[in-house]
Write a protein that holds these residues in place. Structure first.
Motif, PDB file in Angstrom:
ATOM      1  N   LYS A 277       0.842  -1.202   0.000  1.00 58.79           N
ATOM      2  CA  LYS A 277       0.000   0.000   0.000  1.00 58.79           C
ATOM      3  C   LYS A 277       0.876   1.251   0.000  1.00 58.79           C
ATOM      4  CE  LYS A 277      -1.672   1.644   3.933  1.00 58.79           C
ATOM      5  NZ  LYS A 277      -2.495   1.766   5.169  1.00 58.79           N
ATOM      6  N   GLN A 278       1.840   1.280   0.898  1.00 59.90           N
ATOM      7  CA  GLN A 278       2.725   2.432   1.021  1.00 59.90           C
ATOM      8  C   GLN A 278       3.419   2.747  -0.298  1.00 59.90           C
ATOM      9  OE1 GLN A 278       2.313   4.045   3.734  1.00 59.90           O
ATOM     10  NE2 GLN A 278       3.534   5.623   2.707  1.00 59.90           N
ATOM     11  N   LEU A 279       3.920   1.688  -0.908  1.00 64.91           N
ATOM     12  CA  LEU A 279       4.631   1.827  -2.171  1.00 64.91           C
ATOM     13  C   LEU A 279       3.714   2.387  -3.255  1.00 64.91           C
ATOM     14  CD1 LEU A 279       7.423   0.557  -3.468  1.00 64.91           C
ATOM     15  CD2 LEU A 279       5.732  -0.878  -4.593  1.00 64.91           C
ATOM     16  N   ILE A 280       2.514   1.832  -3.341  1.00 65.84           N
ATOM     17  CA  ILE A 280       1.568   2.267  -4.378  1.00 65.84           C
ATOM     18  C   ILE A 280       1.151   3.714  -4.138  1.00 65.84           C
ATOM     19  CG2 ILE A 280      -0.759   1.820  -5.310  1.00 65.84           C
ATOM     20  CD1 ILE A 280      -0.068  -1.226  -4.689  1.00 65.84           C
ATOM     21  N   LEU A 281       0.987   4.088  -2.866  1.00 65.14           N
ATOM     22  CA  LEU A 281       0.637   5.478  -2.567  1.00 65.14           C
ATOM     23  C   LEU A 281       1.739   6.433  -3.041  1.00 65.14           C
ATOM     24  CD1 LEU A 281      -0.977   5.137   0.991  1.00 65.14           C
ATOM     25  CD2 LEU A 281      -2.146   5.556  -1.185  1.00 65.14           C
ATOM     26  N   GLU A 282       2.988   5.995  -2.899  1.00 61.05           N
ATOM     27  CA  GLU A 282       4.090   6.846  -3.358  1.00 61.05           C
ATOM     28  C   GLU A 282       4.084   6.988  -4.881  1.00 61.05           C
ATOM     29  OE1 GLU A 282       7.715   5.467  -1.411  1.00 61.05           O
ATOM     30  OE2 GLU A 282       6.710   5.723   0.541  1.00 61.05           O
ATOM     31  N   VAL A 283       3.762   5.900  -5.564  1.00 60.83           N
ATOM     32  CA  VAL A 283       3.687   5.968  -7.030  1.00 60.83           C
ATOM     33  C   VAL A 283       2.505   6.848  -7.458  1.00 60.83           C
ATOM     34  CG1 VAL A 283       3.369   4.626  -9.148  1.00 60.83           C
ATOM     35  CG2 VAL A 283       4.825   3.737  -7.314  1.00 60.83           C
ATOM     36  N   ILE A 284       1.409   6.749  -6.728  1.00 59.48           N
ATOM     37  CA  ILE A 284       0.226   7.577  -7.034  1.00 59.48           C
ATOM     38  C   ILE A 284       0.585   9.058  -6.902  1.00 59.48           C
ATOM     39  CG2 ILE A 284      -2.082   8.255  -6.171  1.00 59.48           C
ATOM     40  CD1 ILE A 284      -2.455   5.228  -5.446  1.00 59.48           C
ATOM     41  N   GLU A 285       1.356   9.359  -5.892  1.00 63.39           N
ATOM     42  CA  GLU A 285       1.828  10.720  -5.660  1.00 63.39           C
ATOM     43  C   GLU A 285       2.580  11.256  -6.889  1.00 63.39           C
ATOM     44  OE1 GLU A 285       1.063  12.225  -2.767  1.00 63.39           O
ATOM     45  OE2 GLU A 285       2.044  14.045  -3.537  1.00 63.39           O
ATOM     46  N   LYS A 286       3.410  10.383  -7.463  1.00 68.21           N
ATOM     47  CA  LYS A 286       4.199  10.796  -8.635  1.00 68.21           C
ATOM     48  C   LYS A 286       3.355  10.872  -9.902  1.00 68.21           C
ATOM     49  CE  LYS A 286       8.434   8.675  -7.055  1.00 68.21           C
ATOM     50  NZ  LYS A 286       8.894   7.309  -6.925  1.00 68.21           N
ATOM     51  N   GLU A 287       2.505   9.876 -10.088  1.00 70.54           N
ATOM     52  CA  GLU A 287       1.787   9.755 -11.370  1.00 70.54           C
ATOM     53  C   GLU A 287       0.461  10.520 -11.410  1.00 70.54           C
ATOM     54  OE1 GLU A 287       2.317   8.144 -14.390  1.00 70.54           O
ATOM     55  OE2 GLU A 287       4.411   8.008 -13.772  1.00 70.54           O
ATOM     56  N   GLN A 288      -0.110  10.783 -10.268  1.00 72.13           N
ATOM     57  CA  GLN A 288      -1.406  11.477 -10.186  1.00 72.13           C
ATOM     58  C   GLN A 288      -2.487  10.854 -11.097  1.00 72.13           C
ATOM     59  OE1 GLN A 288      -2.101  14.242  -8.125  1.00 72.13           O
ATOM     60  NE2 GLN A 288      -0.112  13.835  -7.217  1.00 72.13           N
ATOM     61  N   PRO A 289      -2.730   9.527 -10.976  1.00 74.46           N
ATOM     62  CA  PRO A 289      -3.772   8.922 -11.812  1.00 74.46           C
ATOM     63  C   PRO A 289      -5.154   9.291 -11.266  1.00 74.46           C
ATOM     64  CG  PRO A 289      -2.982   7.324 -10.231  1.00 74.46           C
ATOM     65  CD  PRO A 289      -2.156   8.566 -10.025  1.00 74.46           C
ATOM     66  N   SER A 290      -6.196   9.159 -12.096  1.00 76.03           N
ATOM     67  CA  SER A 290      -7.538   9.358 -11.555  1.00 76.03           C
ATOM     68  C   SER A 290      -8.200   8.012 -11.265  1.00 76.03           C
ATOM     69  CB  SER A 290      -8.390  10.194 -12.498  1.00 76.03           C
ATOM     70  OG  SER A 290      -8.402   9.611 -13.761  1.00 76.03           O
ATOM     71  N   MET A 291      -7.525   6.923 -11.648  1.00 76.94           N
ATOM     72  CA  MET A 291      -8.058   5.599 -11.323  1.00 76.94           C
ATOM     73  C   MET A 291      -6.920   4.620 -11.056  1.00 76.94           C
ATOM     74  SD  MET A 291     -10.622   3.286 -13.658  1.00 76.94           S
ATOM     75  CE  MET A 291     -12.053   4.319 -13.682  1.00 76.94           C
ATOM     76  N   VAL A 292      -7.064   3.852  -9.983  1.00 74.43           N
ATOM     77  CA  VAL A 292      -6.082   2.812  -9.664  1.00 74.43           C
ATOM     78  C   VAL A 292      -6.781   1.482  -9.924  1.00 74.43           C
ATOM     79  CG1 VAL A 292      -4.578   1.869  -7.865  1.00 74.43           C
ATOM     80  CG2 VAL A 292      -5.147   4.320  -7.871  1.00 74.43           C
ATOM     81  N   VAL A 293      -6.165   0.622 -10.724  1.00 72.09           N
ATOM     82  CA  VAL A 293      -6.854  -0.589 -11.167  1.00 72.09           C
ATOM     83  C   VAL A 293      -6.116  -1.844 -10.699  1.00 72.09           C
ATOM     84  CG1 VAL A 293      -7.952  -1.719 -13.148  1.00 72.09           C
ATOM     85  CG2 VAL A 293      -7.425   0.726 -13.261  1.00 72.09           C
ATOM     86  N   LEU A 294      -6.843  -2.751 -10.067  1.00 71.92           N
ATOM     87  CA  LEU A 294      -6.258  -4.013  -9.593  1.00 71.92           C
ATOM     88  C   LEU A 294      -7.131  -5.170 -10.071  1.00 71.92           C
ATOM     89  CD1 LEU A 294      -6.398  -1.873  -6.890  1.00 71.92           C
ATOM     90  CD2 LEU A 294      -4.763  -3.560  -6.092  1.00 71.92           C
ATOM     91  N   PRO A 295      -6.568  -6.386 -10.098  1.00 72.02           N
ATOM     92  CA  PRO A 295      -7.426  -7.544 -10.387  1.00 72.02           C
ATOM     93  C   PRO A 295      -8.317  -7.824  -9.176  1.00 72.02           C
ATOM     94  CG  PRO A 295      -5.160  -8.252  -9.952  1.00 72.02           C
ATOM     95  CD  PRO A 295      -5.161  -6.749  -9.911  1.00 72.02           C
ATOM     96  N   HIS A 296      -9.543  -8.295  -9.410  1.00 75.32           N
ATOM     97  CA  HIS A 296     -10.396  -8.714  -8.285  1.00 75.32           C
ATOM     98  C   HIS A 296      -9.996 -10.143  -7.938  1.00 75.32           C
ATOM     99  CE1 HIS A 296     -13.739  -8.147  -5.578  1.00 75.32           C
ATOM    100  NE2 HIS A 296     -14.179  -9.345  -5.884  1.00 75.32           N
ATOM    101  N   SER A 297      -8.885 -10.252  -7.235  1.00 71.70           N
ATOM    102  CA  SER A 297      -8.305 -11.546  -6.888  1.00 71.70           C
ATOM    103  C   SER A 297      -7.931 -11.479  -5.421  1.00 71.70           C
ATOM    104  CB  SER A 297      -7.034 -11.765  -7.712  1.00 71.70           C
ATOM    105  OG  SER A 297      -6.097 -10.758  -7.360  1.00 71.70           O
ATOM    106  N   SER A 298      -7.426 -12.586  -4.892  1.00 67.10           N
ATOM    107  CA  SER A 298      -7.055 -12.602  -3.476  1.00 67.10           C
ATOM    108  C   SER A 298      -6.053 -11.488  -3.152  1.00 67.10           C
ATOM    109  CB  SER A 298      -6.482 -13.973  -3.095  1.00 67.10           C
ATOM    110  OG  SER A 298      -5.381 -14.274  -3.932  1.00 67.10           O
ATOM    111  N   TYR A 299      -5.232 -11.117  -4.128  1.00 73.75           N
ATOM    112  CA  TYR A 299      -4.286 -10.003  -3.935  1.00 73.75           C
ATOM    113  C   TYR A 299      -5.015  -8.668  -4.024  1.00 73.75           C
ATOM    114  CZ  TYR A 299      -0.199  -6.978  -4.865  1.00 73.75           C
ATOM    115  OH  TYR A 299       0.763  -5.985  -4.826  1.00 73.75           O
ATOM    116  N   GLY A 300      -5.836  -8.523  -5.065  1.00 73.37           N
ATOM    117  CA  GLY A 300      -6.480  -7.241  -5.341  1.00 73.37           C
ATOM    118  C   GLY A 300      -7.546  -6.856  -4.333  1.00 73.37           C
ATOM    119  N   TRP A 301      -8.423  -7.823  -3.953  1.00 71.44           N
ATOM    120  CA  TRP A 301      -9.485  -7.414  -3.036  1.00 71.44           C
ATOM    121  C   TRP A 301      -8.948  -7.195  -1.630  1.00 71.44           C
ATOM    122  CZ3 TRP A 301     -11.242 -12.553  -5.006  1.00 71.44           C
ATOM    123  CH2 TRP A 301     -10.965 -13.608  -4.128  1.00 71.44           C
ATOM    124  N   ASP A 302      -7.767  -7.712  -1.347  1.00 77.02           N
ATOM    125  CA  ASP A 302      -7.137  -7.462  -0.053  1.00 77.02           C
ATOM    126  C   ASP A 302      -6.506  -6.064  -0.024  1.00 77.02           C
ATOM    127  OD1 ASP A 302      -5.875  -9.017   2.481  1.00 77.02           O
ATOM    128  OD2 ASP A 302      -4.388  -7.654   1.636  1.00 77.02           O
TER     129      ASP A 302
END
Ligand SMILES: Cc1cc2nc3c(=O)[nH]c(=O)nc-3n(C[C@H](O)[C@H](O)[C@H](O)COP(=O)(O)OP(=O)(O)OC[C@H]3O[C@@H](n4cnc5c(N)ncnc54)[C@H](O)[C@@H]3O)c2cc1C
Lengths: 305, 257
Positions: A67-92
């Motif tokens: 989560k921390q890592l992705i938040l840092e990337v979001i900070e840099k990229e400023q996306p309007s949507m973050v997309v994950l698979p609806h899988s055991s990894y993604g829904w967690d």
């Protein structure tokens, strides 16, 4: 519009869902960047920026740090949507990111319709078209809903990122699926029992029908969870994926996790008392009947052929 | 030890669903209601833990209209000690974020050691509420559990991944866990326990007392999926059906060749 795609990596491999993320962004007509906790030796086929963290350092499963890592990337990229698979990894992981951003999360998207995202409800008997009211949203995609016609290609531009390795959850490795039992993936004909069989004694009639058709019998998850059938018989995302010439689904509603394991069957016959059961969506024939009546008669008639 | 289990009441999935007049959810009349299947595993695991540690107090929480008290009574009959009902006739219109904000507001100053939820609900299926509650409370959460054990403030568990693979995970309490199908075998309440449950505390709190946060999602439309067609639907007498099916299998498949 810009999306950040969160690819999934397990046991040293990038999962196929990464190509579904790329295809989803393409269908939206959105720009994208990707983030992966994985390894430089196995890069996804992707034409774009890939923020890559080393899974051997922070762990393949370490939600607070991912989560921390992705938040840092979001900070840099400023996306309007973050997309994950609806899988055991993604829904967690998705709700953790969503809350940190105070973003709306749209779970298990199956379709983009008129620019809006569509999600299933009530075991796929209803669909909801939903909209985020926040500037940034977090989205998870139903497995298989955005499979591209062709695998993507390209080589990503790798940007290495790091994050502290601690975290509040300890991950001690994987436990492989139990082996042994039947290998349903090799069967040409499968007759499967669902919760609709009602009681364990009725499994015998499913077995008998399978025998009459010279096939194997399979089961949906509740039948396995109740220990009426061996785990090796389970068909679905958390069981086996099968591609028989004939699949007979008896008393199985057709939940997405079951369909994922058998929808590539050549011919699907469903026996169900509920005319609206979602299995009807993919069945070639839906016989609306009580399996306790139809299955024995069908077996008898087949045996008499 | 203080334990909380959060449950939801959902319609039987074999029901025929009609879209409501507002077009934002299903029509709630003429449905049979039951405990969300995933939550049955959550209640069972919480009750087992209570029995294991001996000294524990287990609260079951449910948000919804008065109708949900029926389902709460089942949880009490399964072994929960007390019920916290958050009275809300409009809970079905609240998104996972709002629902989680209510649970977190309720749990905030109660020092629960462990919170159990189902991994998702059968009707909405978002799979967000458990993790959101944990994040709001600032405690670790383990999701999609198919094995659970607890000793001395540590949870050792297995998460279910795709293809039958499991991940071995652990964390310390306070924590939240979300329960997957097959985690245990949910008990059926016995008649004496159903009688006892009637006397257990079940307190309703008006939802507004918990300061619900506004939803982040807007529902634009609810509709049945478009029928892709193709599939043949057969109805009628079982013997006739069997003859028709055999004919179809002969013509369309090699199964009887
Ligand atoms: C992460 C995850 C992974 C999962 N993995 C799997 C998986 O690998 N495989 C799997 O199967 N499920 C899986 N599930 C569970 C899945 O969501 C469904 O709960 C499950 O498939 C339902 O099984 P079912 O159709 O047998 O039961 P139900 O959904 O309860 O359906 C029973 C059906 O039987 C019909 N019926 C009842 N009585 C009769 C009768 N007398 N005659 C004829 N029909 C009758 C009913 O109309 C109904 O359609 C998973 C769930 C999750 C969340």
């Amino acid at each position: 519009m810009k999306t950040l795609l969160v690819a999934e990596y397990r046991d040293g491999k990038i999962l196929a869902s990464s190509s579904e993320l790329i295809n989803f962004a393409a269908q939206l007509g959105a720009e994208s960047a990707m983030v992966l906790v994985g390894s430089e030796t196995t890069l996804p086929h992707y034409q774009g920026k890939l923020y890559l963290a080393d899974s051997t350092k922070i762990g393949e499963f370490n939600p607070s740090q991912h989560k921390q890592l992705i938040l840092e990337v979001i900070e840099k990229e400023q996306p309007s949507m973050v997309v994950l698979p609806h899988s055991s990894y993604g829904w967690d992981l998705a709700p953790r990111i969503a809350l940190a951003l105070k973003a709306a999360q749209i779970s298990e998207v199956v379709e983009i319709k008129d620019g809006h995202l569509v999600v299933p409800s009530c075991n796929a008997k209803l669909r909801r078209r939903v909209k985020a009211t926040t500037n940034i949203s977090v989205v998870t995609l139903q497995g298989g809903a955005f499979t591209p016609a062709e695998d993507p290609d390209g080589t990503p531009e790798v940007i290495k990122v790091e994050v502290a390795a601690d975290g509040d959850i300890q991950f001690a490795g994987y436990e492989e699926a139990e082996t042994g039992g039947v290998d349903l993936s090799k069967a040409d004909i499968i007759v499967s029992a669902g919760r609709g069989i009602g009681k364990p004694e009725n499994l015998a009639m499913i077995e008998n029908l399978a025998k009459a058709l010279k096939g194997e019998y399979g089961a949906s998850r509740p039948v396995v969870d109740a220990e009426w059938a061996d785990p090796s018989r389970q068909v679905g995302t958390t069981g086996q994926t099968v591609t028989p010439k004939l699949y007979v689904a008896c008393g199985i509603s057709g939940a997405i996790q079951h369909l994922a394991g058998m929808k590539k069957s050549e011919f699907v016959l469903a026996i169900n008392t509920d005319k609206d059961a979602p299995i009807g969506e993919i069945a070639d024939v839906l016989a609306v009947a009580d399996l306790k009546q139809l299955v024995p008669i069908l077996t008898e008639k087949l045996n008499a052929l | 030890m203080k334990l909380l289990v959060c449950i939801k009441q959902v319609p039987d999935m074999e029901s025929k669903f009609k879209v409501n007049a507002a077009g934002n959810w299903y029509e709630e009349t003429d449905l049979a209601w039951r405990m969300n299947e995933y939550d049955e595993y959550a209640v069972e695991q919480a009750v087992q833990l209570k029995q294991q540690v001996g000294e524990a107090d287990l609260t079951v929480l449910c948000i919804g209209s008065d109708r949900v008290k029926e389902t709460m009574k089942k949880a009490l009959a399964m072994g929960c000690d007390r019920g916290a009902h958050i009275a809300d006739d409009a809970s079905h219109l609240k998104d996972p974020y709002t629902i989680a904000s209510l649970i977190a507001a309720y749990a905030k100053d109660k020092d629960f050691d462990l919170i159990f939820t189902g991994m998702q609900s059968q009707d909405r299926g978002s799979g967000q509420v458990g993790v959101l509650v944990a994040e709001m409370l600032g405690i670790p959460s383990l999701t999609t559990l198919v094995e659970f054990s607890y000793a001395d403030g540590t949870i050792n568990a297995k998460r279910e991944l795709e293809g039958g693979i499991k991940a071995k995970v652990s964390c310390t309490t306070p924590a939240l866990v979300t329960c997957q199908l097959g985690l245990n075998t949910p008990r059926y309440p016995t008649l004496p326990n159903i009688m006892k449950a009637k006397k257990k505390e079940l307190i309703s709190t008006p939802v507004d007392d918990l300061n619900p946060q506004p939803s982040l999602l807007e529902v634009l439309q609810v509709a049945p999926p478009e029928k892709k067609g193709g599939g043949l639907i057969l109805e009628g007498d079982p013997a006739d059906l069997a003859d028709q099916l055999i004919q179809i299998l002969k013509e369309k498949t090699t199964a009887l060749a």
